[in-house]
Scaffold this motif. Structure first.
Motif, PDB file in Angstrom:
ATOM      1  N   TYR A  68       1.372  -1.053  -0.554  1.00 11.50           N
ATOM      2  CA  TYR A  68       0.045  -0.076   0.206  1.00 11.50           C
ATOM      3  C   TYR A  68       0.474   1.483  -0.192  1.00 11.50           C
ATOM      4  O   TYR A  68       0.459   2.536   0.106  1.00 11.50           O
TER       5      TYR A  68
ATOM      6  N   ASP B  82      -5.408   2.512  -1.612  1.00 14.86           N
ATOM      7  CA  ASP B  82      -6.307   1.562  -1.487  1.00 14.86           C
ATOM      8  C   ASP B  82      -7.309   1.953   0.044  1.00 14.86           C
ATOM      9  O   ASP B  82      -7.015   0.739   0.950  1.00 14.86           O
TER      10      ASP B  82
ATOM     11  N   TYR C 136      -5.831  -1.151  -4.070  1.00 17.27           N
ATOM     12  CA  TYR C 136      -4.960  -0.772  -4.508  1.00 17.27           C
ATOM     13  C   TYR C 136      -4.612   0.920  -5.171  1.00 17.27           C
ATOM     14  O   TYR C 136      -3.864   0.905  -5.283  1.00 17.27           O
TER      15      TYR C 136
END
Length: 232
Positions: free
Chosen positions: A91, A126, A157
């Protein structure tokens, strides 16, 4: 790029009206936010201690105090300042340090503003999707709700931006609350946050108005000076 979003398929907004105050404006485009708000401060988490956690105790980063999220047994992954943006290696916002958070129902993330703010925005990786919804709410010092936006509809994502201009209302803190569908795979929300841009409330820094007697005296002095100059 999307323009200013008051209500879109990605952002749905619930605003509590305040008497004689315009409703906050919600943005899902960083450039639009900066152009309209002209924020006077920013935070990129580069000055924060890598690996510092905020799930069970507050963590101060610049003008913000983070606390909350799900208490975990792995502080190197969640509710932590992620070195190099390595939020469980999935992330990262832009490859630099960011705040990696994990929230669920009953375990929100709260961000206290050490100086009241009137606008706030950040990049996210995300955060939320159609089922995994998370609400971001801004509150005044007396806990009055100023704005509440439910973030939803993002792809897995995806890098997104969220910002809100409170139009002069001063927020003392914000909170991320998980609202999503409670199934085995949608009962939590993990997201990275970075590159915050915001406006500090400058109301208390403005010089006090000139008292009426002093202003009246200055006006009389100016008029007398003009009269004398005309006669000369």
């Amino acid at each position: 790029m999307k323009s200013i979003a008051l209500v879109t398929g990605l952002l749905s907004t619930a605003v509590v009206p305040v008497a004689s105050t315009a409703a906050p404006i919600v943005f899902d485009n960083r450039d639009q936010f900066i152009q309209n708000v002209e924020p006077n401060a920013s935070e990129d988490f580069e000055s924060a201690t890598p690996g510092a956690t905020y799930d069970t105790q507050p963590l101060t980063v610049g003008q913000f105090r983070f606390q909350g999220g799900i208490p975990t047994n792995n502080p190197l992954q969640f509710n932590v300042i992620a070195p190099g943006g390595d939020c469980i290696a999935l992330y990262s916002v832009n490859g630099s340090q960011d705040a990696c958070s994990l929230v669920e129902r009953g375990n929100p993330l709260t961000i206290e503003f050490l100086s009241p703010i009137t606008a706030w925005g950040a990049d996210f990786r995300d955060i939320a999707n159609a089922g995994r919804q998370t609400a971001l709410s801004f509150f005044a010092e007396d806990d009055t709700l100023l704005n509440r936006t439910v973030l939803q509809g993002y792809d897995l994502y995806e890098l997104t931006f969220f910002g809100v201009d409170l139009l002069g209302q001063a927020a003392a803190y914000a909170r991320f609350d998980f609202l999503g569908i409670e199934t085995s795979d949608l009962a939590i929300d993990i997201f990275a946050m970075d590159d915050i841009v915001y406006s500090i409330d400058r109301g208390g820094d403005m010089p006090p108005p000139v008292p009426l007697p002093a202003g009246f005296f200055l006006m009389l002095t100016a008029m007398a000076g003009l009269t004398l100059r005309t006669r000369l």
